[in-house]
Scaffold this motif. Structure first.
Motif, PDB file in Angstrom:
ATOM      1  N   GLU A  43      14.883   9.233   1.578  1.00  0.00           N
ATOM      2  CA  GLU A  43      15.709  10.399   1.249  1.00  0.00           C
ATOM      3  C   GLU A  43      15.685  11.390   2.416  1.00  0.00           C
ATOM      4  O   GLU A  43      16.715  11.965   2.774  1.00  0.00           O
ATOM      5  CB  GLU A  43      15.226  11.040  -0.057  1.00  0.00           C
ATOM      6  N   ASP A  44      14.520  11.569   3.030  1.00  0.00           N
ATOM      7  CA  ASP A  44      14.456  12.461   4.194  1.00  0.00           C
ATOM      8  C   ASP A  44      15.276  11.895   5.348  1.00  0.00           C
ATOM      9  O   ASP A  44      15.829  12.633   6.155  1.00  0.00           O
ATOM     10  CB  ASP A  44      13.007  12.677   4.643  1.00  0.00           C
ATOM     11  N   PHE A  45      15.359  10.578   5.403  1.00  0.00           N
ATOM     12  CA  PHE A  45      16.148   9.924   6.449  1.00  0.00           C
ATOM     13  C   PHE A  45      17.640  10.167   6.227  1.00  0.00           C
ATOM     14  O   PHE A  45      18.436  10.186   7.173  1.00  0.00           O
ATOM     15  CB  PHE A  45      15.840   8.425   6.398  1.00  0.00           C
ATOM     16  N   GLY A  46      18.045  10.366   4.977  1.00  0.00           N
ATOM     17  CA  GLY A  46      19.453  10.686   4.716  1.00  0.00           C
ATOM     18  C   GLY A  46      20.066  10.037   3.488  1.00  0.00           C
ATOM     19  O   GLY A  46      21.166  10.408   3.092  1.00  0.00           O
TER      20      GLY A  46
ATOM     21  N   ILE B 111       8.034   3.252   7.282  1.00  0.00           N
ATOM     22  CA  ILE B 111       8.813   2.873   6.085  1.00  0.00           C
ATOM     23  C   ILE B 111      10.291   2.749   6.470  1.00  0.00           C
ATOM     24  O   ILE B 111      10.950   1.750   6.178  1.00  0.00           O
ATOM     25  CB  ILE B 111       8.617   3.929   4.962  1.00  0.00           C
ATOM     26  N   VAL B 112      10.807   3.765   7.154  1.00  0.00           N
ATOM     27  CA  VAL B 112      12.227   3.752   7.527  1.00  0.00           C
ATOM     28  C   VAL B 112      12.507   2.592   8.491  1.00  0.00           C
ATOM     29  O   VAL B 112      13.507   1.876   8.351  1.00  0.00           O
ATOM     30  CB  VAL B 112      12.636   5.109   8.160  1.00  0.00           C
ATOM     31  N   ALA B 113      11.599   2.382   9.444  1.00  0.00           N
ATOM     32  CA  ALA B 113      11.830   1.330  10.442  1.00  0.00           C
ATOM     33  C   ALA B 113      11.903  -0.043   9.778  1.00  0.00           C
ATOM     34  O   ALA B 113      12.807  -0.836  10.052  1.00  0.00           O
ATOM     35  CB  ALA B 113      10.720   1.352  11.489  1.00  0.00           C
ATOM     36  N   ARG B 114      11.001  -0.338   8.871  1.00  0.00           N
ATOM     37  CA  ARG B 114      11.000  -1.660   8.220  1.00  0.00           C
ATOM     38  C   ARG B 114      12.236  -1.830   7.338  1.00  0.00           C
ATOM     39  O   ARG B 114      12.893  -2.866   7.351  1.00  0.00           O
ATOM     40  CB  ARG B 114       9.735  -1.839   7.371  1.00  0.00           C
ATOM     41  N   TYR B 115      12.529  -0.797   6.566  1.00  0.00           N
ATOM     42  CA  TYR B 115      13.664  -0.864   5.636  1.00  0.00           C
ATOM     43  C   TYR B 115      14.966  -1.060   6.411  1.00  0.00           C
ATOM     44  O   TYR B 115      15.773  -1.930   6.093  1.00  0.00           O
ATOM     45  CB  TYR B 115      13.679   0.449   4.856  1.00  0.00           C
TER      46      TYR B 115
ATOM     47  N   GLY C 222       0.755  -1.247   0.000  1.00  0.00           N
ATOM     48  CA  GLY C 222       0.000   0.000   0.000  1.00  0.00           C
ATOM     49  C   GLY C 222       0.784   1.296   0.000  1.00  0.00           C
ATOM     50  O   GLY C 222       0.228   2.352  -0.300  1.00  0.00           O
ATOM     51  N   ALA C 223       2.067   1.261   0.326  1.00  0.00           N
ATOM     52  CA  ALA C 223       2.842   2.513   0.255  1.00  0.00           C
ATOM     53  C   ALA C 223       3.129   2.790  -1.213  1.00  0.00           C
ATOM     54  O   ALA C 223       3.315   1.850  -1.986  1.00  0.00           O
ATOM     55  CB  ALA C 223       4.154   2.355   1.013  1.00  0.00           C
ATOM     56  N   SER C 224       3.168   4.062  -1.605  1.00  0.00           N
ATOM     57  CA  SER C 224       3.561   4.320  -2.995  1.00  0.00           C
ATOM     58  C   SER C 224       5.082   4.354  -3.039  1.00  0.00           C
ATOM     59  O   SER C 224       5.742   4.648  -2.042  1.00  0.00           O
ATOM     60  CB  SER C 224       2.977   5.645  -3.485  1.00  0.00           C
ATOM     61  N   TYR C 225       5.634   4.052  -4.227  1.00  0.00           N
ATOM     62  CA  TYR C 225       7.107   4.057  -4.277  1.00  0.00           C
ATOM     63  C   TYR C 225       7.672   5.454  -4.087  1.00  0.00           C
ATOM     64  O   TYR C 225       8.777   5.632  -3.612  1.00  0.00           O
ATOM     65  CB  TYR C 225       7.655   3.381  -5.550  1.00  0.00           C
ATOM     66  N   GLU C 226       6.854   6.444  -4.428  1.00  0.00           N
ATOM     67  CA  GLU C 226       7.303   7.819  -4.206  1.00  0.00           C
ATOM     68  C   GLU C 226       7.397   8.101  -2.695  1.00  0.00           C
ATOM     69  O   GLU C 226       8.347   8.735  -2.228  1.00  0.00           O
ATOM     70  CB  GLU C 226       6.297   8.763  -4.850  1.00  0.00           C
ATOM     71  N   GLU C 227       6.414   7.596  -1.952  1.00  0.00           N
ATOM     72  CA  GLU C 227       6.450   7.782  -0.479  1.00  0.00           C
ATOM     73  C   GLU C 227       7.671   7.079   0.116  1.00  0.00           C
ATOM     74  O   GLU C 227       8.327   7.594   1.016  1.00  0.00           O
ATOM     75  CB  GLU C 227       5.195   7.171   0.169  1.00  0.00           C
ATOM     76  N   ILE C 228       7.941   5.884  -0.393  1.00  0.00           N
ATOM     77  CA  ILE C 228       9.074   5.120   0.143  1.00  0.00           C
ATOM     78  C   ILE C 228      10.380   5.862  -0.153  1.00  0.00           C
ATOM     79  O   ILE C 228      11.212   6.070   0.736  1.00  0.00           O
ATOM     80  CB  ILE C 228       9.093   3.688  -0.448  1.00  0.00           C
ATOM     81  N   ASP C 229      10.546   6.278  -1.408  1.00  0.00           N
ATOM     82  CA  ASP C 229      11.773   7.005  -1.767  1.00  0.00           C
ATOM     83  C   ASP C 229      11.909   8.270  -0.931  1.00  0.00           C
ATOM     84  O   ASP C 229      12.975   8.579  -0.406  1.00  0.00           O
ATOM     85  CB  ASP C 229      11.766   7.369  -3.264  1.00  0.00           C
ATOM     86  N   ARG C 230      10.819   9.006  -0.792  1.00  0.00           N
ATOM     87  CA  ARG C 230      10.902  10.282  -0.065  1.00  0.00           C
ATOM     88  C   ARG C 230      11.254  10.046   1.407  1.00  0.00           C
ATOM     89  O   ARG C 230      12.087  10.738   1.973  1.00  0.00           O
ATOM     90  CB  ARG C 230       9.607  11.090  -0.212  1.00  0.00           C
ATOM     91  N   ALA C 231      10.622   9.036   2.002  1.00  0.00           N
ATOM     92  CA  ALA C 231      10.890   8.766   3.425  1.00  0.00           C
ATOM     93  C   ALA C 231      12.374   8.448   3.620  1.00  0.00           C
ATOM     94  O   ALA C 231      13.011   8.928   4.568  1.00  0.00           O
ATOM     95  CB  ALA C 231      10.040   7.594   3.903  1.00  0.00           C
TER      96      ALA C 231
END
Ligand code: 3HC
Length: 701
Positions: A507-510, A603-607, A496-505
């Motif tokens: 990228e914001d993480f670093g 997203i960041v936690a799972r990745y 259910g997450a969009s790939y744009e949301e995943i990338d942005r999360a």
């Protein structure tokens, strides 16, 4: 004065000159004993009526690498470095500093506090504190802007760059240059002070006006950078106080320095600094490396061309082998193009480029490699092709030649077994572009001889690369871990997450780029080929996400074919590709999945949990020697955010217990993918950390 203090700082009297020598190998770091020694030496010489001038110099390869970073995070020991610098500046007798080699951080701050500075040939000065998440905390932000133009001081401090002696002199950091040895130069400088030819002054007494607009625009520029690290911005804030009386400015600087010392970036950045050095701790370190003066590279694709460029730049005569004359010519043009690019970027002198071109040759005959010291094979990833080639090399190459494969996942033991000299076969896994990326995985096969491993590490140092020792497994350290955590991103996309949301999360993480943007850049066909290769061994229980396959089946391979997950404009901007969004919807429907939302934190936690899990297994399996080796792979080869120090350093911040809890919670959805690694469970139970397993190079937590 303790015995150690006497050893690291010593005084010598020569007429009216008091020489103070710093001798604290390997790099004259300003640990407690040196600080005590310097303070004591100044007291002694100031009191001595015979002494009219004091000259400071250092022994060994550096005047000083600055504060001793191993002391950070531990209880401070007096005298503190700012006090030592102030003591030097306040000295009633003129003090001159003679600097040679690296003169960084606190080392330069000591010199800035002296009343005059002489630089020796080859000296490099700088304030690299921001690269460690700090700012110059012993007067650098107050004294440098008093000596040189404000813009230059901001640039040097906020970048941490190394300034060569000649530039430092023309800027006004150094008063003069000398070709003499440190002790002689110190005597010469002291005599010049005595006869008045080298003027002295207290830097702190110089009054400067600090233009608020210059400060504001520098701060705004740094703020725009992503990830916005605190240190450079705080450093500029500290510089803004340089127009105040020095005492006030030093107080402000100290407060900001201590804030950063307790902040989140310092530990990660120092861990990254240590990681670059810790990876050299290999069991083969004592073996004598073989000389490598000439090399052959087989294959003129992107990898082969990059590897040939890197070898040439390390001063190694290189012959590239291609199957056709046209292929050889194309590869030649690309290598020369890389060298020309290096000249354009100021990384290579034009005459040097001509010498490297002269040391480069291409051929279509493998026999031309008969006399080379090293061969690096960079052909198509196919076991039959590679074993055939190594069989031929075994017949052609001279005894003692090192036979290396640049495979990124194939079994190096099997490749070695195609030769009668398995002890000379090794994996050298470069990362693309090979002449730019700093990471080199040195893949040690079962029978690789220790001196071959030692040679690979020495070669990496000549190429200015960070070599990390890896055992043999599918994907070695980096790609094995990547193959695992990449799936976590695909699972979130399907769920259910969009790939744009995943990338942005992420990228914001670093991360510089999220995983889907990276896939577009690398070429979606690469992952596709890997998935097809692994399909026969994929466990039936494994969840499979076919979205990327569907995109490839449509003929979209990412940036190189103009479209992938995203559509790109000429300026590098990206928007999600509507056709891919439709594929995602269709795959969700086909799998009966009701899309749910994911927060950026989830997203960041799972990745990260997925990345840490496989990293732990790589250590547990002995593929990586230490957790810090995994960190180095990700820092230098996979764009891992440097201020977080690498996946296993980050794991320690989260804590093993919390990670195990997360995995157990995720396992309720997918108990095949989410399994707790034994090592992680062990750390959770014992309350230990990955850093405990990094036997040396404590990063001062
Ligand atoms: N403190 C403690 N140890 C240090 C050190 C330092 N500042 N600088 C280097 N070392 C150690 C390294 O960890 C290494 O240890 P190892 O042998 O156990 O691995 C050893 O000294 C040799 O270092 P290198 O392998 O890096 O040797 P090189 O000759 O390649 O490089 C150098 C020398 C250019 C000086 C490089 O070590 C360097 O850049 N050092 C860090 C410089 C720095 O960041 N200084 C700022 C410190 S912070 C500060 O000064 C705060 C102040 O403002 C208050």
């Amino acid at each position: 004065m303790t015995e150690q203090t006497q050893a690291v700082v010593s005084i010598e009297l020569e007429g009216a000159i008091g020489l103070v020598r710093i001798d604290n190998p390997p790099v004259n770091a300003l640990g407690a004993a040196v600080r005590q020694g310097l303070a004591q030496a100044l007291e002694t010489l100031e009191r001595d009526p015979q002494v009219q001038v004091v000259a400071l110099y250092g022994t060994g390869r550096a005047f000083s690498a600055g504060a001793d970073i191993r002391e950070f995070g531990k209880p401070p020991v007096d005298p503190k470095l700012p006090d030592v610098c102030n003591r030097i500046e306040a000295c009633a007798k003129p003090v001159v500093a003679v600097v040679h080699g690296p003169t960084f951080g606190g080392g330069l701050e000591v010199a800035l506090a002296a009343h005059a500075r002489v630089g020796l040939a080859g000296a490099r000065v700088g304030l690299p504190e921001v690269t460690l998440g700090l700012l110059p905390g012993a007067g650098g932000t107050q004294r440098l802007p008093r000596l040189i133009p404000l813009e230059a001081a901001i640039e040097i401090i906020s970048s941490g760059r190394q300034v060569p002696a000649e530039e430092a002199q023309s800027l006004g950091i150094l008063d003069r240059l000398s070709q003499a040895e440190p002790r002689q130069a110190a005597l010469d400088a002291a005599r010049a002070v005595l006869d008045g030819s080298l003027p002295t002054r207290r830097t702190g007494d110089i009054a400067v006006a600090i233009d608020p607009a210059t400060i504001a625009s520098a701060a705004a520029r740094l703020q725009k950078k992503r990830p916005a690290l605190a240190a450079p911005i705080k450093a500029v804030e500290a510089i803004s106080y340089a127009g105040h009386p020095i005492g006030e400015g030093l107080k402000a600087e100290r407060a900001l320095f201590l804030e950063l010392m307790d902040g989140p970036d310092r530990q990660g950045l120092i861990h990254a600094f240590n990681a670059e050095r810790a990876v050299k701790r290999i069991p083969e370190a004592g073996a004598a490396p073989r000389p490598v003066a000439s090399a052959g590279v087989i294959g003129g694709g992107t990898m082969g061309v990059g590897i040939a460029t890197a070898l040439l730049q390390a001063g190694i005569k290189t012959t590239l082998v291609e199957t056709s004359a046209e292929g050889a010519e194309r590869a030649r043009a690309k290598v020369i193009g890389n060298l020309d690019g290096a000249v354009k970027r100021g990384k290579l002198a034009a005459e040097q480029r001509d010498r490297l071109v002269a040391a480069f040759d291409t051929t279509t005959e493998l026999e031309k490699l008969a006399a080379v010291d090293l061969v690096v094979e960079a052909v198509f990833e196919d076991m039959a092709v590679k074993t055939g080639l190594f069989g031929q090399l075994d017949r052609i190459c001279k005894a003692g030649a090192i036979l290396a494969t640049n495979t990124s996942y194939l079994d190096v033991n099997q490749i070695a077994a195609a030769t009668s000299r398995q002890q000379n076969v090794i994996g050298l896994h470069f990362f693309s572009p090979a002449h730019v990326m700093r990471l080199l995985e040195v893949v040690v096969a079962e029978k690789t001889a220790p001196e071959i491993v030692a040679t690979a590490f020495e070669l990496a140092a000549r190429m200015k690369k960070v070599a990390v020792r890896s055992g043999v497994c599918d994907g070695f350290i980096g790609n094995r871990i990547l193959a695992h955590y990449r799936k976590a991103a695909d699972y979130m996309l399907l769920d259910g997450a969009s790939y744009e949301e995943i990338d942005r999360a992420l990228e914001d993480f670093g991360f510089a780029m999220g995983p889907f943007a990276v896939a577009d850049l690398a070429g979606l066909d690469i992952g596709w080929a890997t998935r097809k290769r692994k399909a026969p061994t994929r466990p039936a229980e494994e969840r499979y996400v076919a979205i990327a396959d569907r995109i490839c089946e449509a003929g979209w391979f990412g940036r190189k074919s103009g479209r992938g997950y995203y559509l790109y404009d000429d300026a590098g901007g990206r928007v999600p590709n509507p056709d891919v969004l439709a594929i995602v919807e269709a795959e969700r429907a086909a799998n009966g999945i009701q899309a749910r939302t994911f927060t950026p934190e989830e997203i960041v936690a799972r990745y990260m949990t997925a990345m840490i899990s496989e990293s732990a297994r790589v250590v547990e399996d002995g593929i990586a020697l230490h957790p810090i080796d995994v960190d180095a792979v990700f820092l230098f080869g996979y764009g891992f955010p440097r201020h977080l120090g690498g996946p296993l350093n980050h794991a320690d911040r989260i804590g093993a217990r919390q990670l195990v809890e997360r995995i157990e919670a995720y396992a309720r959805e997918d108990s095949h993918y989410w399994q707790t690694p034994g090592l992680l469970r062990q750390l959770a139970e014992s309350g230990g950390s990955f850093n405990d397993l990094n036997t040396a190079n404590s990063d001062g937590r």
